[in-house]
Design a protein around this motif. Structure first.
Motif, PDB file in Angstrom:
ATOM      1  N   HIS A  59       0.784  -1.219  -0.029  1.00  0.00           N
ATOM      2  CA  HIS A  59      -0.074  -0.018  -0.017  1.00  0.00           C
ATOM      3  C   HIS A  59       0.846   1.113   0.076  1.00  0.00           C
ATOM      4  O   HIS A  59       2.085   1.201   0.563  1.00  0.00           O
ATOM      5  CB  HIS A  59      -1.049   0.059   1.226  1.00  0.00           C
ATOM      6  N   ASP A  60       0.262   2.360  -0.586  1.00  0.00           N
ATOM      7  CA  ASP A  60       1.023   3.585  -0.222  1.00  0.00           C
ATOM      8  C   ASP A  60       0.111   4.411   0.799  1.00  0.00           C
ATOM      9  O   ASP A  60      -0.921   4.838   0.595  1.00  0.00           O
ATOM     10  CB  ASP A  60       1.034   4.249  -1.519  1.00  0.00           C
ATOM     11  N   LEU A  61       0.685   4.317   1.839  1.00  0.00           N
ATOM     12  CA  LEU A  61      -0.139   4.842   3.215  1.00  0.00           C
ATOM     13  C   LEU A  61      -0.278   6.298   3.035  1.00  0.00           C
ATOM     14  O   LEU A  61      -1.296   6.743   3.689  1.00  0.00           O
ATOM     15  CB  LEU A  61       0.772   4.508   4.424  1.00  0.00           C
ATOM     16  N   SER A  62       0.281   7.123   2.180  1.00  0.00           N
ATOM     17  CA  SER A  62       0.176   8.499   2.113  1.00  0.00           C
ATOM     18  C   SER A  62      -1.349   8.839   1.330  1.00  0.00           C
ATOM     19  O   SER A  62      -1.778   9.914   1.488  1.00  0.00           O
ATOM     20  CB  SER A  62       1.348   9.056   1.221  1.00  0.00           C
ATOM     21  N   LYS A  63      -1.749   7.724   0.637  1.00  0.00           N
ATOM     22  CA  LYS A  63      -2.955   7.851  -0.108  1.00  0.00           C
ATOM     23  C   LYS A  63      -4.347   7.426   1.076  1.00  0.00           C
ATOM     24  O   LYS A  63      -5.328   7.580   0.727  1.00  0.00           O
ATOM     25  CB  LYS A  63      -3.027   6.988  -1.065  1.00  0.00           C
TER      26      LYS A  63
END
Length: 348
Positions: free
Chosen positions: A76-80
């Motif tokens: 996952h891209d946690l910033s999203k």
């Protein structure tokens, strides 16, 4: 063999809205965490250490936001991530945190056994006697004796060091892949600090954790960290293996931090302190943020942000002093002796 990355932060920028102004707390940071390693992030208060790790867990204050960059973890891209439901897939379950004040982390109205057991039930899916036995095992793992009796006691019946052990047990009960320790020994005396750090090292090995330590004290992490990242004014200015940062530091801010260690002081003399104050993060920072406090600053330091210069395959520093065109500047004399002694010790 190349190490496996478990977390990768790329060009991260974090801002806060405050009284109509914008503060840039994290300025274009990139950093990796490798599987099974212990990484220490060090720097003065206000350097952005806690903001950085809060962004990994979705715990930024409501006026804070990720303006740019990515945080890659577990596919996952946690910033999203935008919703609490998104973060609950990761927070606690896969990334857990040990905070610096155990009294505010524990519920004074619940027994410590029940508080640990809640995490066991929620994150490990155990119930009834299985959950109870696992809780007792976790109490043993964090060095608590007479566990059946201690299970029934309340936080006020424990000392500060014992409460910190309980907070660690709750975090480990989540069965996380990454354990973040935010100033885990700040409120403890020196002998208890050493015990807690040794405990965290033992748990890391037993549960195959990747650990991030957040601290302003280089001395605290010297024996437990595999790598050190040095932060200043929302930026990482040096990163390397612990021995590299301790005994071959290249950035003048890292020199200043090491010079501040009490063991480098002389009896009867004032301890070294870094002159000046960190920059105002409401304003745009030009060049090297440390330049106004840096006695070794070059003209370019006030104009252009230095890139990361490679020292070794594992050691990088963001300072113009490493540019081939820069004049040769040696660390302070007190550090030259310390570095030489440290390298000799490492080679023995």
């Amino acid at each position: 063999m190349e190490q496996e990355k478990i977390l990768s932060i790329e060009n991260l920028v974090i801002k806060f809205k405050l009284r109509g102004q914008t503060l840039t707390a994290i300025r274009d940071i990139s950093l990796d965490l490798y599987k099974g390693e212990s990484l220490a992030i060090v720097g003065e208060s206000g350097s952005g250490k806690s903001v950085l790790v809060k962004s990994i867990m979705g715990l930024l204050d409501k006026n804070g936001y990720i303006a740019d960059g990515q945080i890659h973890f577990d596919g996952h891209d946690l910033s999203k991530f935008k919703t609490e439901a998104d973060w609950l897939k990761v927070r606690g379950k896969k990334i857990a945190m040990v905070t610096q004040d155990p009294m505010t982390s524990l519920n004074p109205l619940k027994t410590i056994g029940k508080q640990i057991e809640e995490s066991v039930v929620l994150h490990q899916g155990l119930k009834g006697n299985d959950a109870y036995e696992k809780t007792l095992q976790l109490l043993r793992d964090v060095g608590i004796h007479d566990v059946a009796r201690r299970y029934k006691q309340y936080p006020h019946e424990f000392s500060g060091g014992m409460r910190q052990r309980i907070v660690i047990a709750i975090a480990v009960a989540c069965n996380p892949q990454i354990l973040i320790c935010d100033e885990p020994t700040t409120a403890l005396d020196v002998t208890i600090q050493a015990q807690i750090l040794q405990l965290l090292t033992n748990l890391q090995e037993k549960y195959l954790l990747s650990t991030i330590y957040i601290t302003h004290d280089l001395g605290v992490v010297a024996k437990v960290a595999d790598r050190i990242a040095v932060m200043y004014a929302g930026d990482i200015i040096e990163v390397g293996q612990t021995e590299e940062v301790f005994f071959d530091a290249k950035h003048p801010y890292t020199w200043a931090l090491i010079s501040s260690l009490p063991q480098l002081g002389n009896k009867g003399e004032e301890l070294y302190s870094i002159k000046g104050t960190p920059p105002n993060l409401f304003k745009e920072i030009k060049g090297d943020a440390f330049a106004p406090r840096n006695q070794y600053a070059l003209k370019i330091d006030f104009v252009e942000r230095p890139p990361f210069f490679k020292v070794t395959d594992t050691h990088y520093a963001r300072t113009w002093l490493l540019d081939p065109k820069a004049p040769k500047v040696e660390p302070p004399e007190v550090l030259q002796a310390f570095f030489a002694e440290g390298r000799q010790y490492a080679n023995d």
